[in-house]
Design a protein around this motif. Sequence first.
Motif, PDB file in Angstrom:
ATOM      1  N   TYR A  35       9.427  -5.972   6.954  1.00 18.14           N
ATOM      2  CA  TYR A  35      10.017  -5.359   5.766  1.00 18.14           C
ATOM      3  C   TYR A  35      11.051  -4.333   6.223  1.00 18.14           C
ATOM      4  O   TYR A  35      11.015  -3.855   7.353  1.00 18.14           O
ATOM      5  CB  TYR A  35       8.966  -4.622   4.929  1.00 18.14           C
ATOM      6  CG  TYR A  35       7.921  -5.497   4.266  1.00 18.14           C
ATOM      7  CD1 TYR A  35       6.773  -5.885   4.956  1.00 18.14           C
ATOM      8  CD2 TYR A  35       8.071  -5.911   2.942  1.00 18.14           C
ATOM      9  CE1 TYR A  35       5.810  -6.678   4.341  1.00 18.14           C
ATOM     10  CE2 TYR A  35       7.108  -6.691   2.319  1.00 18.14           C
ATOM     11  CZ  TYR A  35       5.981  -7.063   3.028  1.00 18.14           C
ATOM     12  OH  TYR A  35       5.025  -7.847   2.420  1.00 18.14           O
ATOM     13  N   LEU A  91       9.725  -2.012   9.011  1.00 19.60           N
ATOM     14  CA  LEU A  91       8.271  -2.006   9.045  1.00 19.60           C
ATOM     15  C   LEU A  91       7.738  -3.402   9.344  1.00 19.60           C
ATOM     16  O   LEU A  91       8.242  -4.397   8.821  1.00 19.60           O
ATOM     17  CB  LEU A  91       7.707  -1.552   7.692  1.00 19.60           C
ATOM     18  CG  LEU A  91       7.978  -0.110   7.285  1.00 19.60           C
ATOM     19  CD1 LEU A  91       7.688   0.079   5.801  1.00 19.60           C
ATOM     20  CD2 LEU A  91       7.147   0.854   8.107  1.00 19.60           C
ATOM     21  N   TYR A 103      -1.549  -4.757   6.703  1.00 18.45           N
ATOM     22  CA  TYR A 103      -1.676  -3.475   7.381  1.00 18.45           C
ATOM     23  C   TYR A 103      -0.375  -3.207   8.127  1.00 18.45           C
ATOM     24  O   TYR A 103       0.072  -4.028   8.932  1.00 18.45           O
ATOM     25  CB  TYR A 103      -2.873  -3.492   8.335  1.00 18.45           C
ATOM     26  CG  TYR A 103      -4.172  -3.680   7.589  1.00 18.45           C
ATOM     27  CD1 TYR A 103      -4.671  -4.953   7.325  1.00 18.45           C
ATOM     28  CD2 TYR A 103      -4.869  -2.587   7.086  1.00 18.45           C
ATOM     29  CE1 TYR A 103      -5.837  -5.128   6.598  1.00 18.45           C
ATOM     30  CE2 TYR A 103      -6.042  -2.750   6.364  1.00 18.45           C
ATOM     31  CZ  TYR A 103      -6.516  -4.022   6.118  1.00 18.45           C
ATOM     32  OH  TYR A 103      -7.661  -4.191   5.384  1.00 18.45           O
ATOM     33  N   PHE A 104       0.195  -2.034   7.842  1.00 19.37           N
ATOM     34  CA  PHE A 104       1.526  -1.721   8.342  1.00 19.37           C
ATOM     35  C   PHE A 104       1.509  -0.950   9.657  1.00 19.37           C
ATOM     36  O   PHE A 104       0.613  -0.143   9.918  1.00 19.37           O
ATOM     37  CB  PHE A 104       2.298  -0.891   7.307  1.00 19.37           C
ATOM     38  CG  PHE A 104       2.801  -1.701   6.152  1.00 19.37           C
ATOM     39  CD1 PHE A 104       1.976  -2.027   5.093  1.00 19.37           C
ATOM     40  CD2 PHE A 104       4.116  -2.155   6.126  1.00 19.37           C
ATOM     41  CE1 PHE A 104       2.435  -2.791   4.028  1.00 19.37           C
ATOM     42  CE2 PHE A 104       4.589  -2.911   5.064  1.00 19.37           C
ATOM     43  CZ  PHE A 104       3.753  -3.235   4.024  1.00 19.37           C
ATOM     44  N   GLY A 105       2.530  -1.196  10.445  1.00 18.13           N
ATOM     45  CA  GLY A 105       2.787  -0.396  11.627  1.00 18.13           C
ATOM     46  C   GLY A 105       3.578   0.849  11.266  1.00 18.13           C
ATOM     47  O   GLY A 105       3.980   1.015  10.112  1.00 18.13           O
ATOM     48  N   PRO A 106       3.818   1.724  12.250  1.00 22.54           N
ATOM     49  CA  PRO A 106       4.506   2.993  11.989  1.00 22.54           C
ATOM     50  C   PRO A 106       5.990   2.848  11.733  1.00 22.54           C
ATOM     51  O   PRO A 106       6.632   3.786  11.264  1.00 22.54           O
ATOM     52  CB  PRO A 106       4.251   3.803  13.265  1.00 22.54           C
ATOM     53  CG  PRO A 106       4.043   2.774  14.321  1.00 22.54           C
ATOM     54  CD  PRO A 106       3.373   1.620  13.647  1.00 22.54           C
ATOM     55  N   ARG A 109      12.705   3.378  13.134  1.00 17.74           N
ATOM     56  CA  ARG A 109      13.837   3.939  12.389  1.00 17.74           C
ATOM     57  C   ARG A 109      15.112   3.560  13.112  1.00 17.74           C
ATOM     58  O   ARG A 109      15.347   4.013  14.228  1.00 17.74           O
ATOM     59  CB  ARG A 109      13.716   5.458  12.258  1.00 17.74           C
ATOM     60  CG  ARG A 109      14.866   6.088  11.465  1.00 17.74           C
ATOM     61  CD  ARG A 109      14.647   7.584  11.279  1.00 17.74           C
ATOM     62  NE  ARG A 109      13.444   7.845  10.495  1.00 17.74           N
ATOM     63  CZ  ARG A 109      13.365   7.798   9.175  1.00 17.74           C
ATOM     64  NH1 ARG A 109      14.444   7.486   8.477  1.00 17.74           N
ATOM     65  NH2 ARG A 109      12.240   8.063   8.565  1.00 17.74           N
TER      66      ARG A 109
ATOM     67  N   ALA B  42       3.894   5.159   7.912  1.00 19.68           N
ATOM     68  CA  ALA B  42       3.785   3.812   7.360  1.00 19.68           C
ATOM     69  C   ALA B  42       2.909   3.813   6.110  1.00 19.68           C
ATOM     70  O   ALA B  42       2.045   4.668   5.941  1.00 19.68           O
ATOM     71  CB  ALA B  42       3.182   2.877   8.402  1.00 19.68           C
ATOM     72  N   PRO B  43       3.111   2.852   5.215  1.00 17.54           N
ATOM     73  CA  PRO B  43       2.211   2.707   4.069  1.00 17.54           C
ATOM     74  C   PRO B  43       0.792   2.398   4.531  1.00 17.54           C
ATOM     75  O   PRO B  43       0.584   1.623   5.476  1.00 17.54           O
ATOM     76  CB  PRO B  43       2.800   1.519   3.309  1.00 17.54           C
ATOM     77  CG  PRO B  43       4.218   1.419   3.760  1.00 17.54           C
ATOM     78  CD  PRO B  43       4.213   1.875   5.180  1.00 17.54           C
TER      79      PRO B  43
END
Lengths: 113, 112
Positions: A35, A91, A103-106, A109, B42-43
């Motif tokens: 994303y 993301l 489940y998302f990673g950090p 940027r 993060a979400p």
Amino acid sequence: GAGVSQTPSNKVTEKGKYVELRCDPISGHTALYWYRQSLGQGPEFLIYFQGTGAADDSGLPNDRFFAVRPEGSVSTLKIQRTERGDSAVYLCASSPDSLGSQYFGPGTRLTVL
Amino acid sequence: GQNIDQPTEMTATEGAIVQINCTYQTSGFNGLFWYQQHAGEAPTFLSYNVLDGLEEKGRFSSFLSRSKGYSYLLLKELQMKDSASYLCAVRGSDQAGTALIFGKGTTLSVSS
């Protein structure tokens, strides 16, 4: 039980350069998603992998964007000829299967100067 | 088209209850998710509804009405650490049934 990891955490590049962003999903998760999130917006879908294949790449904005997942685990998002408008947080998320919670990673940027 | 609407900002005080609404219009539906996102992070997954009704998990509850295209996230006994953006997301079946469509998020500010 490590979560989703992404490298680098920050990437600054110049307009026109090529960048690669890496995602290491939760072990055993077959589904992987990329994303993109701009400031003040929700994440925007780019591409989804089930195993090694891209099951849905309808969110990729143009042909400068490409992603691979050759062994069904780590994925790399590749952006050619970067533009300032590509600046965002990228993301990665994984889930146990195509219908599980994601489940998302950090995030990475990316800043294109 | 695909559209998810939620308020941009909300404020509340510690100990109070707040309800964050979300309405959606998607070409398909295969579940609604709520995520919490602190600034620069993060979400984080909070809840999942696929059938009508209320799902309760500790201080957080989420409600879904598929016929109305409506959900809400209820946060009880608010704490300062609950200050964050809350994202409503729908899994629309026209995107291989798996990718999430996100709203822009609701920024919640909790004050003492």
